[in-house]
Design a protein around this motif. Structure first.
Motif, short mmCIF file in Angstrom:
data_model
loop_
_atom_site.label_atom_id
_atom_site.label_comp_id
_atom_site.label_asym_id
_atom_site.label_seq_id
_atom_site.Cartn_x
_atom_site.Cartn_y
_atom_site.Cartn_z
N LEU A 174 59.06 33.56 52.41
CA LEU A 174 57.94 33.39 53.35
C LEU A 174 56.95 32.35 52.84
O LEU A 174 56.50 31.49 53.61
CB LEU A 174 57.24 34.74 53.57
N LEU A 175 56.61 32.43 51.56
CA LEU A 175 55.63 31.49 51.00
C LEU A 175 56.16 30.06 51.09
O LEU A 175 55.46 29.15 51.58
CB LEU A 175 55.34 31.85 49.54
N VAL A 176 57.38 29.85 50.63
CA VAL A 176 57.96 28.50 50.64
C VAL A 176 58.08 27.97 52.06
O VAL A 176 57.70 26.81 52.34
CB VAL A 176 59.34 28.51 49.94
N SER A 177 58.57 28.79 52.98
CA SER A 177 58.81 28.32 54.35
C SER A 177 57.51 28.03 55.09
O SER A 177 57.38 27.00 55.76
CB SER A 177 59.64 29.35 55.12
N LEU A 178 56.54 28.95 54.98
CA LEU A 178 55.28 28.77 55.73
C LEU A 178 54.46 27.60 55.18
O LEU A 178 53.91 26.81 55.96
CB LEU A 178 54.46 30.06 55.70
N VAL A 179 54.38 27.49 53.86
CA VAL A 179 53.64 26.36 53.27
C VAL A 179 54.34 25.05 53.60
O VAL A 179 53.69 24.05 53.94
CB VAL A 179 53.50 26.54 51.74
N TYR A 180 55.67 25.07 53.53
CA TYR A 180 56.43 23.85 53.86
C TYR A 180 56.18 23.44 55.31
O TYR A 180 55.95 22.25 55.59
CB TYR A 180 57.92 24.10 53.64
N VAL A 181 56.22 24.39 56.24
CA VAL A 181 56.00 24.05 57.65
C VAL A 181 54.60 23.47 57.86
O VAL A 181 54.44 22.46 58.55
CB VAL A 181 56.21 25.30 58.53
N ALA A 182 53.60 24.10 57.24
CA ALA A 182 52.22 23.61 57.41
C ALA A 182 52.06 22.19 56.89
O ALA A 182 51.50 21.32 57.57
CB ALA A 182 51.25 24.57 56.71
N LEU A 183 52.57 21.94 55.68
CA LEU A 183 52.40 20.61 55.07
C LEU A 183 53.28 19.57 55.75
O LEU A 183 52.81 18.46 56.08
CB LEU A 183 52.73 20.69 53.58
N SER A 184 54.53 19.91 55.96
CA SER A 184 55.46 18.94 56.55
C SER A 184 55.07 18.60 57.99
O SER A 184 55.14 17.44 58.41
CB SER A 184 56.89 19.50 56.51
N LEU A 185 54.64 19.62 58.74
CA LEU A 185 54.24 19.36 60.12
C LEU A 185 53.03 18.43 60.17
O LEU A 185 52.95 17.54 61.02
CB LEU A 185 53.92 20.68 60.82
N THR A 186 52.09 18.63 59.24
CA THR A 186 50.90 17.76 59.19
C THR A 186 51.29 16.32 58.84
O THR A 186 50.87 15.37 59.52
CB THR A 186 49.91 18.30 58.14
N ILE A 187 52.10 16.17 57.80
CA ILE A 187 52.50 14.82 57.35
C ILE A 187 53.32 14.11 58.42
O ILE A 187 53.05 12.94 58.76
CB ILE A 187 53.29 14.93 56.03
N CYS A 188 54.30 14.82 58.97
CA CYS A 188 55.18 14.18 59.97
C CYS A 188 54.44 13.86 61.26
O CYS A 188 54.70 12.83 61.90
CB CYS A 188 56.37 15.10 60.26
N THR A 189 53.50 14.72 61.64
CA THR A 189 52.72 14.45 62.86
C THR A 189 51.84 13.22 62.68
O THR A 189 51.77 12.36 63.58
CB THR A 189 51.85 15.68 63.20
#
Length: 282
Positions: free
Chosen positions: A83-98
């Protein structure tokens, strides 16, 4: 005569409905049955998994299987890691990619086409070919077996940038120009005008990133050296022994691993479908 005609029409209508819904019902049963069998397996002893005839009823071994699973891999620690890895990854990656997609779609600057082309070409590189360089890099910086090593390597995800870029292109630039004329800054335009219109696309991208990271097996297997850092795919693979496989534990672990991803999808289901169909509707 009129009664015979109405009866014939009713039979024809019923036949059409049966012909339409029967394949859907069969497809639904085929799609749901693996999940049902997975849950049945989690509630039964391992010896009942491959009996003839097969066991299709729920048992009373769920607590035992869960206890054995926790003793084998520390399932709650694994759940926390995933959960930690997936949720942090989604938050950071979504911000960077957006942000990257927004810049590549709405601003003109030197090298824009080259950068986008390089990003698209990078999708053709096999994922396995990047494992050894990434491993050497993380090892040189003493970052193996850390959350940073699990999250950082794929933060810039080309397909997510491509997906968001296509949605940003469809957003009317005239609205942004009108806001600039009214004195709004670029950050305000991005946060208050553009992003609220991108919720379906953001939801679709978030679900895609979450599923990709949640199911990621190869890199966590390479980057982790202790069971305390295992995520679900790695932990579940460790249950497959050479001679003995406790399928009760395996099915219990798979059931627990499936629940978060279903919840995440259901929470964003409406926006996900809108996002995937957005381009076609527009």
């Amino acid at each position: 005569m009129a009664t015979t005609t109405v009866t014939h029409k009713n039979k024809s209508y019923f036949g059409t409905k049966v012909g339409l819904y029967l394949p859907l019902i069969i497809t639904l049963i085929i799609s749901i049955f693996p999940f049902y069998w997975m849950i049945v397996g989690a509630t039964n002893h391992s010896s009942k998994m491959f009996t003839n005839p097969p066991t299709l009823s729920f048992g009373n071994q769920l607590a035992t299987n869960l206890s054995n699973l926790n003793d084998s891999v520390g399932i709650w620690r694994v759940l926390f890691n995933s959960l930690l890895v997936s949720l942090v990854y989604v938050a950071l990656s979504l911000t960077i990619c957006t942000l990257a997609a927004y810049a590549l779609s709405k601003f003109e600057f030197k090298g824009k086409r080259v950068i986008f082309t390089v990003l698209m070409l990078s999708m053709m590189i096999p994922y396995q070919a990047t494992l050894i360089p990434l491993f050497r890099l993380m090892a040189d910086f003493h970052l193996l077996n850390t959350y940073f090593a699990l999250i950082a390597p794929q933060l810039v995800f080309p397909f997510a940038i491509f997906l968001m870029r296509q949605n940003f292109i469809a957003f009317p630039t005239a609205l942004m120009e009108a806001a600039r004329i009214d004195g709004a800054g670029e950050l305000k335009i991005f946060l208050t005008i553009v992003i609220p219109s991108m919720k379906p696309a953001l939801a679709a991208t978030a679900i895609y990133l979450f599923m990709m990271q949640w199911n990621n097996f190869m890199w966590p297997l390479v980057a982790t050296t202790s069971s305390n850092m295992y995520t679900f795919p790695v932990a579940l693979s460790s249950l497959i022994g050479v001679s003995i496989i406790d399928y009760g534990q395996v099915m219990t672990g798979i059931t627990i691993a499936t629940i978060p991803i279903i919840i995440f999808f259901l929470l964003l289901q409406k926006q996900f479908i809108s996002g995937m169909l957005g381009s076609a509707v527009k």
